[in-house]
Design a protein around this motif. Structure first.
Motif, PDB file in Angstrom:
ATOM      1  N   ALA A  72       0.830  -1.203   0.000  1.00 15.04           N
ATOM      2  CA  ALA A  72       0.000   0.000   0.000  1.00 15.04           C
ATOM      3  C   ALA A  72       0.869   1.259   0.000  1.00 15.04           C
ATOM      4  CB  ALA A  72      -0.928  -0.001   1.210  1.00 15.04           C
ATOM      5  N   LEU A  73       1.990   1.203   0.744  1.00 12.22           N
ATOM      6  CA  LEU A  73       2.897   2.357   0.770  1.00 12.22           C
ATOM      7  C   LEU A  73       3.533   2.584  -0.599  1.00 12.22           C
ATOM      8  CD1 LEU A  73       4.687   2.166   4.257  1.00 12.22           C
ATOM      9  CD2 LEU A  73       3.436   4.130   3.365  1.00 12.22           C
ATOM     10  N   GLN A  74       3.982   1.490  -1.210  1.00 14.69           N
ATOM     11  CA  GLN A  74       4.591   1.628  -2.538  1.00 14.69           C
ATOM     12  C   GLN A  74       3.585   2.205  -3.531  1.00 14.69           C
ATOM     13  OE1 GLN A  74       6.040  -2.341  -3.217  1.00 14.69           O
ATOM     14  NE2 GLN A  74       8.045  -1.919  -2.301  1.00 14.69           N
ATOM     15  N   ARG A  75       2.355   1.725  -3.433  1.00 18.25           N
ATOM     16  CA  ARG A  75       1.323   2.179  -4.360  1.00 18.25           C
ATOM     17  C   ARG A  75       1.045   3.675  -4.183  1.00 18.25           C
ATOM     18  NH1 ARG A  75      -5.035   0.268  -4.409  1.00 18.25           N
ATOM     19  NH2 ARG A  75      -5.570   1.241  -6.382  1.00 18.25           N
ATOM     20  N   ILE A  76       0.829   4.087  -2.927  1.00 17.78           N
ATOM     21  CA  ILE A  76       0.467   5.494  -2.709  1.00 17.78           C
ATOM     22  C   ILE A  76       1.656   6.406  -3.018  1.00 17.78           C
ATOM     23  CG2 ILE A  76       0.985   5.577  -0.203  1.00 17.78           C
ATOM     24  CD1 ILE A  76      -1.985   7.334  -1.890  1.00 17.78           C
ATOM     25  N   GLN A  77       2.885   5.923  -2.738  1.00 14.16           N
ATOM     26  CA  GLN A  77       4.061   6.745  -3.062  1.00 14.16           C
ATOM     27  C   GLN A  77       4.124   7.030  -4.570  1.00 14.16           C
ATOM     28  OE1 GLN A  77       7.119   4.397  -1.147  1.00 14.16           O
ATOM     29  NE2 GLN A  77       6.622   5.212   0.884  1.00 14.16           N
ATOM     30  N   ALA A  78       3.863   6.000  -5.354  1.00 15.38           N
ATOM     31  CA  ALA A  78       3.886   6.180  -6.816  1.00 15.38           C
ATOM     32  C   ALA A  78       2.744   7.094  -7.263  1.00 15.38           C
ATOM     33  CB  ALA A  78       3.785   4.815  -7.501  1.00 15.38           C
TER      34      ALA A  78
END
Lengths: 296, 296
Positions: free
Chosen positions: B8-14
């Motif tokens: 979820a963190l990787q997704r929102i960061q992108a």
């Protein structure tokens, strides 16, 4: 100054002062210092030209006075926050504003940065609040208008160009764009926000927008002339800093005579844009004339 | 870190990076420098905890992903503007943020002030814009929520208290209030804005607000512990400045053991507030645990 305008200025000055006074009580904790800095900056200073423009435009369209004044507090809070930040040592480094020591001189630089930031947020607290108007569409439209006029596409963008102007010789079209962003955008927002409150559809705002654009440029040319010829005590701030910094202005590019006639022409043109209105727009007409005739 | 959270963190960061990239094109005039400073600050740095909180809360209530991400850009813009101003020489005077030189080091102090101001306005441009949602009530409610959380009654007020804390020995209730304003208000706004997008009525937000309050305090205690025990390279910023300034913190008032157990207790409590939700709230649960277990 014409009587109608004089009265209207006194009235809005009192309303703006008491509005800020009521909405910014001093809390009994360590935030007191921040609130005092905000109050020092927003109460009892400035001509309140933007609130006058906003309320006069709103009045043309039968808007409730209290709602218009409250909206004008948001606009004025943005104007004042920009002055606080602009006066910082790392920006224009000014010690005097409206004849008083600047916020960072009375408090300190950190408090001045925060007071500006808190006033910035305060503006949008006013616009988002149902206490302003029960109509959320109006609140959202006012928010978009003020945020756009004060951000990258408006005031802040113009201030960046102004910093670049210190090291780059801008031509007349670029100085015009700079000033339309730096000063014009917020003056335009004053008229636009009055029209939004009056529920004028965007296509009905063309003449008012043209009026605002013309007085915005006239205002800046008059500012350049006052900066060149004015008295520091009357202005309540340091003058002739642009020339000292070698910055191109309307005055340096046009010379005083052409600048003066250009300002007068813009005012005539602004007044002509109000042709569809009768005597109810006399205040906006007087305000346009005042903008080039003022002595501070 | 648990798999769900990591993804979820990787997704929102992108999503946040590409959202800012799309909304902040560099203009071909003297404002380019300002836009570049804004982009430098908002793209490619930070954990994006606030956008994750907002979008995870929105997802709980079936909100369209694109709308939630766009709203989270407004929230993150406010967070980032506050970091830019906070890092200024007249404030905390920090040279490093997210492992990169701070904005005023790469550009200059004036550009950093303006970049913060322009990001501040940008946040409300996003929220006022019909492109976010056709529902003006939601836009106005988001505006009020974010403005309140970031102004005198929230983040800016907390920062003022933080400045006063350098010269005044605050007790635990005062440090708690300071932190609730300085960090807690914006974390609370993340959850509140997710709930607003989900059209949850205010009375339905009680548990989510309690969750946000608890993780907000836990977050700050964890920050104090990281500041004390952490590694500057991993943190990407200067550490141990509070102790050097003699400032009272949760750590100095409670000691490391009590601080650590207090943070864990707050996280358990935060998770208990999500009792009415099933597996769909697992991301919020993992996020609460991450807040005290993170190493930066």
């Amino acid at each position: 100054m014409a009587g109608l305008l004089k009265q209207a200025l006194q009235r809005i000055q009192a309303e703006v002062d008491s509005g800020f006074d009521a909405l910014l009580p001093v809390p009994s904790d360590a935030r007191a210092r921040l609130t005092e800095a905000m109050r020092y900056a927003v109460i009892g200073g400035g001509k309140r030209i933007r609130p006058l423009l906003l309320t006069a435009t709103a009045e043309l369209h039968g808007v409730d006075r209290e709602m218009a004044v409250r909206t004008s507090l948001a606009l004025e809070a943005i104007h004042v926050y920009s002055l606080i930040h602009d006066d910082l040592p790392c920006m224009d480094d000014d010690d005097l504003r409206h004849g008083k020591p600047t916020v960072h001189k009375v408090f300190d630089d950190a408090t001045a940065v925060l007071a500006g930031d808190a006033l910035h947020a305060f503006a949008f607290e006013i616009l988002g609040d149902p206490a302003l108007t029960g109509d959320p569409f109006t609140r959202a439209e006012l928010t978009l208008c003020l945020a756009t006029a004060s951000g990258l596409q408006g005031m802040a963008g113009g201030q960046m160009m102004d910093i670049v102007a210190e090291t780059t010789a801008f031509d007349l079209p670029t100085v015009t764009k700079l000033q339309q962003l730096k000063t014009g955008a917020l003056l335009g927002a004053a008229v636009e926000m009055g029209a939004i409150l009056g529920r004028l559809p965007p296509e009905g705002r063309t003449h008012l927008r043209a009026y605002a654009r013309d007085i915005g440029l006239a205002f800046q040319i008059a500012d350049d002339l006052l900066d060149h010829e004015g008295d520091e005590a009357a202005a309540g701030k340091a003058l002739r800093k642009d020339a000292a910094a070698g910055k191109q202005t309307f005055l340096s590019l046009l010379g005083p005579d052409r600048a003066r006639s250009q300002a007068r022409m813009l005012v005539d043109q602004a007044i002509a844009h109000l042709g569809q209105y009768g005597a109810e727009a006399d205040l906006l007409r007087e305000l346009a004339r005042f903008i080039v005739e003022r002595d501070r």
